[in-house]
Design a protein around this motif. Sequence first.
Motif, PDB file in Angstrom:
ATOM      1  N   THR A 178       2.720   0.372  -7.143  1.00 43.22           N
ATOM      2  CA  THR A 178       1.813   0.398  -8.567  1.00 43.22           C
ATOM      3  C   THR A 178       1.784   1.834  -9.075  1.00 43.22           C
ATOM      4  OG1 THR A 178       1.051  -1.808  -7.774  1.00 43.22           O
ATOM      5  CG2 THR A 178       0.116  -0.843  -9.724  1.00 43.22           C
ATOM      6  N   ALA A 179       1.197   2.690  -8.170  1.00 41.84           N
ATOM      7  CA  ALA A 179       0.738   4.077  -8.572  1.00 41.84           C
ATOM      8  C   ALA A 179       1.922   4.749  -9.086  1.00 41.84           C
ATOM      9  CB  ALA A 179       0.453   4.884  -7.378  1.00 41.84           C
ATOM     10  N   ARG A 224      -3.686  -3.063 -13.881  1.00 41.60           N
ATOM     11  CA  ARG A 224      -3.427  -1.632 -13.707  1.00 41.60           C
ATOM     12  C   ARG A 224      -2.366  -1.130 -14.677  1.00 41.60           C
ATOM     13  NH1 ARG A 224      -2.742  -0.308  -7.309  1.00 41.60           N
ATOM     14  NH2 ARG A 224      -2.064   1.571  -8.157  1.00 41.60           N
ATOM     15  N   ALA A 274       2.336  10.190  -5.814  1.00 38.30           N
ATOM     16  CA  ALA A 274       2.001   9.657  -6.972  1.00 38.30           C
ATOM     17  C   ALA A 274       0.613   9.974  -7.190  1.00 38.30           C
ATOM     18  CB  ALA A 274       2.253   8.020  -6.921  1.00 38.30           C
ATOM     19  N   ARG A 275      -0.347  10.424  -6.381  1.00 42.95           N
ATOM     20  CA  ARG A 275      -1.653  10.764  -6.654  1.00 42.95           C
ATOM     21  C   ARG A 275      -1.698  12.053  -7.425  1.00 42.95           C
ATOM     22  NH1 ARG A 275      -6.417  10.012  -2.665  1.00 42.95           N
ATOM     23  NH2 ARG A 275      -6.217   8.037  -3.831  1.00 42.95           N
ATOM     24  N   GLY A 330       0.790  -1.178   0.178  1.00 47.03           N
ATOM     25  CA  GLY A 330      -0.060  -0.136  -0.148  1.00 47.03           C
ATOM     26  C   GLY A 330       0.790   1.282  -0.119  1.00 47.03           C
ATOM     27  N   ALA A 331       2.225   1.145  -0.198  1.00 45.82           N
ATOM     28  CA  ALA A 331       2.868   2.264   0.009  1.00 45.82           C
ATOM     29  C   ALA A 331       2.775   3.262  -1.243  1.00 45.82           C
ATOM     30  CB  ALA A 331       4.494   2.040  -0.116  1.00 45.82           C
ATOM     31  N   GLY A 332       2.231   2.630  -2.450  1.00 42.55           N
ATOM     32  CA  GLY A 332       2.188   3.299  -3.596  1.00 42.55           C
ATOM     33  C   GLY A 332       2.891   2.795  -4.757  1.00 42.55           C
ATOM     34  N   ASN A 338       6.305   8.434  -0.614  1.00 38.42           N
ATOM     35  CA  ASN A 338       5.158   8.683  -1.455  1.00 38.42           C
ATOM     36  C   ASN A 338       4.047   9.486  -0.405  1.00 38.42           C
ATOM     37  OD1 ASN A 338       3.528   8.619  -3.275  1.00 38.42           O
ATOM     38  ND2 ASN A 338       2.687   6.721  -3.088  1.00 38.42           N
ATOM     39  N   LYS A 339       3.242   9.764  -1.193  1.00 35.93           N
ATOM     40  CA  LYS A 339       1.884  10.499  -0.275  1.00 35.93           C
ATOM     41  C   LYS A 339       2.335  11.619   0.354  1.00 35.93           C
ATOM     42  CE  LYS A 339      -0.030   5.744  -0.088  1.00 35.93           C
ATOM     43  NZ  LYS A 339      -0.962   4.775   0.499  1.00 35.93           N
ATOM     44  N   ASP A 357      -2.406  -5.732 -10.102  1.00 42.86           N
ATOM     45  CA  ASP A 357      -1.649  -4.753 -10.359  1.00 42.86           C
ATOM     46  C   ASP A 357      -1.083  -4.877 -11.973  1.00 42.86           C
ATOM     47  OD1 ASP A 357      -1.626  -3.836  -7.747  1.00 42.86           O
ATOM     48  OD2 ASP A 357       0.255  -4.348  -7.168  1.00 42.86           O
ATOM     49  N   GLU A 409       8.144  -4.752  -9.826  1.00 46.96           N
ATOM     50  CA  GLU A 409       7.521  -4.372  -8.351  1.00 46.96           C
ATOM     51  C   GLU A 409       7.684  -5.469  -7.494  1.00 46.96           C
ATOM     52  OE1 GLU A 409       3.676  -2.787  -8.475  1.00 46.96           O
ATOM     53  OE2 GLU A 409       3.202  -3.222  -6.198  1.00 46.96           O
ATOM     54  N   ASP A 417       0.858  14.583  -0.269  1.00 50.52           N
ATOM     55  CA  ASP A 417      -0.224  14.931  -0.296  1.00 50.52           C
ATOM     56  C   ASP A 417      -0.996  14.960   1.035  1.00 50.52           C
ATOM     57  OD1 ASP A 417      -0.378  12.417  -1.813  1.00 50.52           O
ATOM     58  OD2 ASP A 417      -2.589  12.503  -1.262  1.00 50.52           O
ATOM     59  N   LEU A 418      -0.641  13.650   1.822  1.00 50.78           N
ATOM     60  CA  LEU A 418      -1.426  13.558   3.139  1.00 50.78           C
ATOM     61  C   LEU A 418      -0.615  14.133   4.181  1.00 50.78           C
ATOM     62  CD1 LEU A 418      -2.162   9.736   2.370  1.00 50.78           C
ATOM     63  CD2 LEU A 418      -3.639  11.693   2.279  1.00 50.78           C
TER      64      LEU A 418
HETATM   65  N1  GDP Z   1      -3.277   9.880  -0.738  1.00 46.78           N
HETATM   66  C1  GDP Z   1      -2.556   9.279  -1.696  1.00 46.78           C
HETATM   67  N2  GDP Z   1      -2.767   7.967  -2.104  1.00 46.78           N
HETATM   68  C2  GDP Z   1      -1.931   7.180  -2.861  1.00 46.78           C
HETATM   69  C3  GDP Z   1      -0.814   7.623  -3.346  1.00 46.78           C
HETATM   70  N3  GDP Z   1      -0.239   6.602  -3.930  1.00 46.78           N
HETATM   71  C4  GDP Z   1      -1.144   5.687  -3.987  1.00 46.78           C
HETATM   72  N4  GDP Z   1      -2.204   6.017  -3.200  1.00 46.78           N
HETATM   73  C5  GDP Z   1      -3.354   5.065  -2.910  1.00 46.78           C
HETATM   74  O1  GDP Z   1      -2.481   4.021  -1.923  1.00 46.78           O
HETATM   75  C6  GDP Z   1      -3.223   2.720  -2.086  1.00 46.78           C
HETATM   76  C7  GDP Z   1      -2.095   1.894  -2.411  1.00 46.78           C
HETATM   77  O2  GDP Z   1      -1.505   2.165  -3.541  1.00 46.78           O
HETATM   78  P1  GDP Z   1      -0.663   0.979  -4.617  1.00 46.78           P
HETATM   79  O3  GDP Z   1      -0.236   1.895  -5.570  1.00 46.78           O
HETATM   80  O4  GDP Z   1      -1.533  -0.174  -4.779  1.00 46.78           O
HETATM   81  O5  GDP Z   1       0.264   0.629  -3.594  1.00 46.78           O
HETATM   82  P2  GDP Z   1       1.356  -0.693  -3.533  1.00 46.78           P
HETATM   83  O6  GDP Z   1       0.420  -1.736  -2.782  1.00 46.78           O
HETATM   84  O7  GDP Z   1       2.479  -0.304  -2.941  1.00 46.78           O
HETATM   85  O8  GDP Z   1       1.605  -1.141  -5.060  1.00 46.78           O
HETATM   86  C8  GDP Z   1      -4.270   2.991  -3.396  1.00 46.78           C
HETATM   87  O9  GDP Z   1      -5.278   3.389  -2.620  1.00 46.78           O
HETATM   88  C9  GDP Z   1      -3.546   4.257  -4.009  1.00 46.78           C
HETATM   89  O10 GDP Z   1      -4.624   4.864  -4.753  1.00 46.78           O
HETATM   90  C10 GDP Z   1      -0.454   9.066  -3.100  1.00 46.78           C
HETATM   91  O11 GDP Z   1       0.542   9.679  -3.538  1.00 46.78           O
HETATM   92  N5  GDP Z   1      -1.448   9.904  -2.199  1.00 46.78           N
END
Ligand code: GDP
Length: 223
Positions: A44-45, A75, A197-198, A40-42, A164-165, A72, A117, A167-168
């Motif tokens: 894939t995003a 996506r 990444a968002r 969930g770190a992001g 990452n993130k 993934d 990944e 924005d939070l």
């Molecule tokens: N707020 C926010 N959410 C993000 C960001 N990047 C990814 N997410 C969200 O975090 C969740 C996990 O992202 P994902 O890309 O699947 O993470 P992975 O498990 O590391 O591959 C998803 O709901 C994404 O939409 C970001 O930069 N900001």
Amino acid sequence: MAEIKVMQSVLASNDSLAARQLAELDKHGVLGINIMAGPGAGKTALVERTADALAGRFRIHVIEGDLHGDLDARRVAAHGVPCTQVNTEGGCHLDSMMMGAVWPDLDLANLDLVIIENVGNLVCPAEFRMPVHHNVTMLSTPEGSDKPSKYPLAFSRSDVVVVNKIDLLPYVDVDLAELRRAVAKLRPDIPVLELSARTGAGVDAWLGWLEGRLVGRRGTRDA
Ligand SMILES: Nc1nc2c(ncn2[C@@H]2O[C@H](COP(=O)(O)OP(=O)(O)O)[C@@H](O)[C@H]2O)c(=O)[nH]1
Ligand SMILES: [Mg+2]
Ligand SMILES: [Zn+2]
């Protein structure tokens, strides 16, 4: 004692296979990167953003590692980039044997970049050498600034850290200066790139880092 010896020999055979696979990438001037992070770190995003930004200029193949399913890979494929899913069926990391199973999918003569990944896990992926030039460790702001100190191996085996993130940041309790200090204790010389990444904020610095490596490779190939 016997257990330690078995583990050492597993790691040694993983290492030598990864080295052979990496030599194939080198032969074709292809850059390999391995993205590691918790679930969930992001990851894939960021792969999706990267695919959008670089497609057209660089030829990319993505390998997605997950325990189960192909969410993934779907996506990533939706961004028009060839993608191969590897299922570990419960395994918590990728290794070079698993890469061997999908290696024939890679059209190395017509690629510039292979992005792997890894399975969402900050622990053992770092123990298994992969056929890549650079490891990338990602962390998202809600995970907190203590993670490099608690999971040092992934960070100490990486050439860049992505936070990452961002924005939070108004909503989460993370100290970015402390996080940078924790990374610097392990690898004083590596960049720590803060991005979202968002929203796309900060993603240019990541793309700049990656393109710097890609151009270096291309130079090797043309030489
Ligand atoms: N707020 C926010 N959410 C993000 C960001 N990047 C990814 N997410 C969200 O975090 C969740 C996990 O992202 P994902 O890309 O699947 O993470 P992975 O498990 O590391 O591959 C998803 O709901 C994404 O939409 C970001 O930069 N900001
Ligand atoms: Mg993912
Ligand atoms: Zn594992």
